[in-house]
Design a protein around this motif. Structure first.
Motif, PDB file in Angstrom:
ATOM      1  N   GLY A 177     -57.128  39.592  44.835  1.00  0.00           N
ATOM      2  CA  GLY A 177     -56.649  40.857  44.301  1.00  0.00           C
ATOM      3  C   GLY A 177     -55.177  40.758  43.946  1.00  0.00           C
ATOM      4  O   GLY A 177     -54.512  39.760  44.227  1.00  0.00           O
ATOM      5  N   ALA A 178     -54.665  41.804  43.297  1.00  0.00           N
ATOM      6  CA  ALA A 178     -53.258  41.833  42.909  1.00  0.00           C
ATOM      7  C   ALA A 178     -52.733  43.254  43.004  1.00  0.00           C
ATOM      8  O   ALA A 178     -53.465  44.220  42.791  1.00  0.00           O
ATOM      9  CB  ALA A 178     -53.079  41.300  41.488  1.00  0.00           C
ATOM     10  N   VAL A 179     -51.447  43.349  43.330  1.00  0.00           N
ATOM     11  CA  VAL A 179     -50.744  44.631  43.296  1.00  0.00           C
ATOM     12  C   VAL A 179     -49.584  44.462  42.320  1.00  0.00           C
ATOM     13  O   VAL A 179     -48.681  43.660  42.561  1.00  0.00           O
ATOM     14  CB  VAL A 179     -50.227  45.044  44.690  1.00  0.00           C
ATOM     15  CG1 VAL A 179     -49.471  46.363  44.607  1.00  0.00           C
ATOM     16  CG2 VAL A 179     -51.390  45.160  45.682  1.00  0.00           C
ATOM     17  N   LEU A 180     -49.630  45.180  41.219  1.00  0.00           N
ATOM     18  CA  LEU A 180     -48.657  45.046  40.142  1.00  0.00           C
ATOM     19  C   LEU A 180     -47.689  46.226  40.230  1.00  0.00           C
ATOM     20  O   LEU A 180     -48.056  47.371  39.958  1.00  0.00           O
ATOM     21  CB  LEU A 180     -49.376  45.007  38.802  1.00  0.00           C
ATOM     22  CG  LEU A 180     -50.466  43.925  38.704  1.00  0.00           C
ATOM     23  CD1 LEU A 180     -51.254  44.064  37.406  1.00  0.00           C
ATOM     24  CD2 LEU A 180     -49.858  42.533  38.828  1.00  0.00           C
ATOM     25  N   VAL A 181     -46.452  45.936  40.642  1.00  0.00           N
ATOM     26  CA  VAL A 181     -45.482  46.974  40.987  1.00  0.00           C
ATOM     27  C   VAL A 181     -44.536  47.238  39.815  1.00  0.00           C
ATOM     28  O   VAL A 181     -43.622  46.464  39.549  1.00  0.00           O
ATOM     29  CB  VAL A 181     -44.684  46.571  42.240  1.00  0.00           C
ATOM     30  CG1 VAL A 181     -43.782  47.722  42.681  1.00  0.00           C
ATOM     31  CG2 VAL A 181     -45.619  46.163  43.379  1.00  0.00           C
ATOM     32  N   ASP A 182     -44.780  48.334  39.106  1.00  0.00           N
ATOM     33  CA  ASP A 182     -44.011  48.672  37.901  1.00  0.00           C
ATOM     34  C   ASP A 182     -43.801  47.423  37.054  1.00  0.00           C
ATOM     35  O   ASP A 182     -42.683  47.107  36.621  1.00  0.00           O
ATOM     36  CB  ASP A 182     -42.676  49.321  38.268  1.00  0.00           C
ATOM     37  CG  ASP A 182     -42.375  50.519  37.356  1.00  0.00           C
ATOM     38  OD1 ASP A 182     -43.317  51.160  36.877  1.00  0.00           O
ATOM     39  OD2 ASP A 182     -41.184  50.820  37.143  1.00  0.00           O
ATOM     40  N   ALA A 183     -44.892  46.724  36.851  1.00  0.00           N
ATOM     41  CA  ALA A 183     -44.859  45.394  36.250  1.00  0.00           C
ATOM     42  C   ALA A 183     -45.000  45.440  34.735  1.00  0.00           C
ATOM     43  O   ALA A 183     -45.597  46.373  34.166  1.00  0.00           O
ATOM     44  CB  ALA A 183     -45.985  44.542  36.837  1.00  0.00           C
ATOM     45  N   ASN A 184     -44.456  44.429  34.082  1.00  0.00           N
ATOM     46  CA  ASN A 184     -44.697  44.239  32.649  1.00  0.00           C
ATOM     47  C   ASN A 184     -46.192  44.022  32.432  1.00  0.00           C
ATOM     48  O   ASN A 184     -46.776  43.111  33.020  1.00  0.00           O
ATOM     49  CB  ASN A 184     -43.950  43.016  32.135  1.00  0.00           C
ATOM     50  CG  ASN A 184     -42.448  43.166  32.198  1.00  0.00           C
ATOM     51  OD1 ASN A 184     -41.925  44.078  32.815  1.00  0.00           O
ATOM     52  ND2 ASN A 184     -41.755  42.233  31.557  1.00  0.00           N
ATOM     53  N   LEU A 185     -46.794  44.828  31.579  1.00  0.00           N
ATOM     54  CA  LEU A 185     -48.225  44.732  31.312  1.00  0.00           C
ATOM     55  C   LEU A 185     -48.452  44.560  29.811  1.00  0.00           C
ATOM     56  O   LEU A 185     -47.694  45.109  28.999  1.00  0.00           O
ATOM     57  CB  LEU A 185     -48.942  45.987  31.813  1.00  0.00           C
ATOM     58  CG  LEU A 185     -48.851  46.244  33.325  1.00  0.00           C
ATOM     59  CD1 LEU A 185     -49.419  47.618  33.670  1.00  0.00           C
ATOM     60  CD2 LEU A 185     -49.571  45.146  34.107  1.00  0.00           C
ATOM     61  N   PRO A 186     -49.488  43.828  29.413  1.00  0.00           N
ATOM     62  CA  PRO A 186     -49.687  43.516  27.988  1.00  0.00           C
ATOM     63  C   PRO A 186     -49.690  44.713  27.045  1.00  0.00           C
ATOM     64  O   PRO A 186     -49.097  44.626  25.957  1.00  0.00           O
ATOM     65  CB  PRO A 186     -51.037  42.786  27.983  1.00  0.00           C
ATOM     66  CG  PRO A 186     -51.105  42.139  29.330  1.00  0.00           C
ATOM     67  CD  PRO A 186     -50.467  43.125  30.275  1.00  0.00           C
ATOM     68  N   PRO A 187     -50.340  45.841  27.391  1.00  0.00           N
ATOM     69  CA  PRO A 187     -50.399  46.935  26.406  1.00  0.00           C
ATOM     70  C   PRO A 187     -49.042  47.484  25.987  1.00  0.00           C
ATOM     71  O   PRO A 187     -48.919  48.065  24.897  1.00  0.00           O
ATOM     72  CB  PRO A 187     -51.211  48.016  27.154  1.00  0.00           C
ATOM     73  CG  PRO A 187     -52.012  47.267  28.156  1.00  0.00           C
ATOM     74  CD  PRO A 187     -51.133  46.136  28.604  1.00  0.00           C
ATOM     75  N   HIS A 235     -48.962  40.338  24.573  1.00  0.00           N
ATOM     76  CA  HIS A 235     -49.666  41.567  24.197  1.00  0.00           C
ATOM     77  C   HIS A 235     -51.165  41.332  24.022  1.00  0.00           C
ATOM     78  O   HIS A 235     -51.972  42.258  24.169  1.00  0.00           O
ATOM     79  CB  HIS A 235     -49.056  42.115  22.905  1.00  0.00           C
ATOM     80  CG  HIS A 235     -49.593  43.446  22.491  1.00  0.00           C
ATOM     81  ND1 HIS A 235     -49.523  44.580  23.282  1.00  0.00           N
ATOM     82  CD2 HIS A 235     -50.219  43.828  21.341  1.00  0.00           C
ATOM     83  CE1 HIS A 235     -50.070  45.602  22.651  1.00  0.00           C
ATOM     84  NE2 HIS A 235     -50.507  45.172  21.470  1.00  0.00           N
ATOM     85  N   LYS A 236     -51.557  40.088  23.734  1.00  0.00           N
ATOM     86  CA  LYS A 236     -52.962  39.769  23.465  1.00  0.00           C
ATOM     87  C   LYS A 236     -53.707  39.237  24.686  1.00  0.00           C
ATOM     88  O   LYS A 236     -54.914  38.989  24.618  1.00  0.00           O
ATOM     89  CB  LYS A 236     -53.036  38.730  22.342  1.00  0.00           C
ATOM     90  CG  LYS A 236     -52.377  39.178  21.042  1.00  0.00           C
ATOM     91  CD  LYS A 236     -52.367  38.065  20.013  1.00  0.00           C
ATOM     92  CE  LYS A 236     -51.643  38.483  18.739  1.00  0.00           C
ATOM     93  NZ  LYS A 236     -51.591  37.374  17.742  1.00  0.00           N
ATOM     94  N   VAL A 237     -52.998  39.047  25.798  1.00  0.00           N
ATOM     95  CA  VAL A 237     -53.609  38.452  26.988  1.00  0.00           C
ATOM     96  C   VAL A 237     -54.374  39.522  27.765  1.00  0.00           C
ATOM     97  O   VAL A 237     -53.927  40.666  27.894  1.00  0.00           O
ATOM     98  CB  VAL A 237     -52.533  37.804  27.889  1.00  0.00           C
ATOM     99  CG1 VAL A 237     -53.171  37.191  29.135  1.00  0.00           C
ATOM    100  CG2 VAL A 237     -51.776  36.740  27.104  1.00  0.00           C
ATOM    101  N   THR A 238     -55.530  39.139  28.299  1.00  0.00           N
ATOM    102  CA  THR A 238     -56.342  40.089  29.061  1.00  0.00           C
ATOM    103  C   THR A 238     -56.438  39.662  30.527  1.00  0.00           C
ATOM    104  O   THR A 238     -56.438  38.470  30.845  1.00  0.00           O
ATOM    105  CB  THR A 238     -57.763  40.189  28.480  1.00  0.00           C
ATOM    106  OG1 THR A 238     -58.378  38.888  28.472  1.00  0.00           O
ATOM    107  CG2 THR A 238     -57.726  40.739  27.067  1.00  0.00           C
ATOM    108  N   TRP A 239     -56.518  40.645  31.383  1.00  0.00           N
ATOM    109  CA  TRP A 239     -56.671  40.435  32.820  1.00  0.00           C
ATOM    110  C   TRP A 239     -58.144  40.195  33.120  1.00  0.00           C
ATOM    111  O   TRP A 239     -59.013  40.902  32.607  1.00  0.00           O
ATOM    112  CB  TRP A 239     -56.171  41.666  33.560  1.00  0.00           C
ATOM    113  CG  TRP A 239     -56.126  41.533  35.047  1.00  0.00           C
ATOM    114  CD1 TRP A 239     -57.139  41.813  35.932  1.00  0.00           C
ATOM    115  CD2 TRP A 239     -55.012  41.085  35.842  1.00  0.00           C
ATOM    116  NE1 TRP A 239     -56.732  41.575  37.220  1.00  0.00           N
ATOM    117  CE2 TRP A 239     -55.428  41.130  37.197  1.00  0.00           C
ATOM    118  CE3 TRP A 239     -53.731  40.667  35.542  1.00  0.00           C
ATOM    119  CZ2 TRP A 239     -54.592  40.760  38.245  1.00  0.00           C
ATOM    120  CZ3 TRP A 239     -52.886  40.305  36.575  1.00  0.00           C
ATOM    121  CH2 TRP A 239     -53.327  40.348  37.908  1.00  0.00           C
TER     122      TRP A 239
END
Length: 311
Positions: A177-187, A235-239
């Protein structure tokens, strides 16, 4: 145009530029003691030793890991069962997590790992533009050499969101699992937003070039050099759908005072969560972008929940 309107636009531009610094080099929040520590790489003879810094806290042990000719500092607090890896935002080294590590270790009993990315803390400087895939390789190599191959909960703040996304894509079986803390996200990184950030941050990047030996400036310069191409690709990468993720978004966002950018930041977090299964969105009420410092209680709670949910 009225003077009030002009002032508001100028303030918005300045805040957006500062936000880019937070997203890349962490120059807004980095402390002078971290800057001083970042000026020194570990001695070539170091292999592993007790670390004098918390975060590093308590029983953490320093391991110097070689990857492609440069050395990286990994700080390991040994536990049992699962492993929690904490990855700080741009410009911050492993000491960013020093208060949270003993709390996490005590609450979960898990092994807790922090590390210094290249050019920060005790890790060697790698010249040239910042490359997210190199950063991913550093993390992969460090965990492999430490014998960590499965049941990892990855906790990533700010710029480390990019590292987390590529790491998850390439190593889904390693992560529980992951916890993304106010993280840069692709969208978030549309062509329009990238252009806004680059334009607004120009004066800060130019100022950083006047003192390139400052670790925070060095990080900002190297990230700015590759910012456009890196984030167009990102921007094109998916989780991967197989990796659960909790997204913590700050209430104020990195763009406090710039409503349009703040709306886009929150929208990107919501879009990321909606785009796949096993994803949860949590808002850190009252928090700035510096969520681990403003709301450590919330970050601790969400990491504990993620670890518990996988066992």
């Amino acid at each position: 145009m009225s003077r009030d309107t002009s002032d508001r636009r100028s303030a918005s531009r300045a805040l957006s530029a500062l936000a880019l610094l937070a997203l890349t080099a962490g120059a807004v929040t980095a402390c002078s003691d971290r800057e001083s520590a970042s000026r020194h790489s570990a001695s070539p003879s170091a292999t592993s030793s007790a670390s004098p810094r918390a975060g590093q806290a308590g029983g953490a042990k320093l391991h110097m890991i070689d990857n492609g000719g440069h050395r990286l500092a990994f700080h390991v607090t040994r536990g049992h069962g699962s492993t929690i890896v904490l990855d700080s935002g741009g410009g911050e080294d492993s000491s960013y997590w020093e208060d949270l590590v003993p709390e996490l270790h005590g609450a979960t009993g898990a092994t807790v790992i922090t590390y210094d990315r290249a050019g920060l803390g005790k890790s060697d400087v790698v010249p040239g533009p910042w490359k997210v895939k190199s950063a991913v390789s550093d993390l992969e190599s460090g965990l492999q050499q430490l014998g960590v191959t499965e049941d990892v909960t990855l906790v990533s703040h700010s710029q480390a969101g990019g590292i987390a996304t590529y790491f998850a894509r390439d190593n889904p079986k390693m992560l529980s699992g992951a916890v993304l803390v106010d993280a840069n996200l692709p969208p978030f990184f549309t062509d329009g937003e990238i252009a806004r950030l680059v334009a607004f941050s120009g004066p800060q990047v130019d100022a950083a070039k006047k003192d390139p030996d400052d670790p925070r400036n060095r990080q900002l310069i190297s990230t700015a050099e590759s910012f456009v191409q890196t984030n167009k690709a990102y921007h094109k990468v998916t989780w991967p759908d197989s990796v659960p993720a909790t997204v913590i978004v700050s209430e104020k966002t990195p763009f406090d005072g710039s409503p349009e950018d703040a709306r886009r930041w929150r929208g990107a977090a919501a879009s990321f969560v909606q785009d796949g299964p096993h994803r949860t969105l949590v808002t850190a009420k009252g928090s700035s972008h510096d969520v681990p410092k403003d709301r450590p209680d919330l970050v601790l709670e969400e990491i504990e929940s993620m670890v518990a949910a996988q066992h």
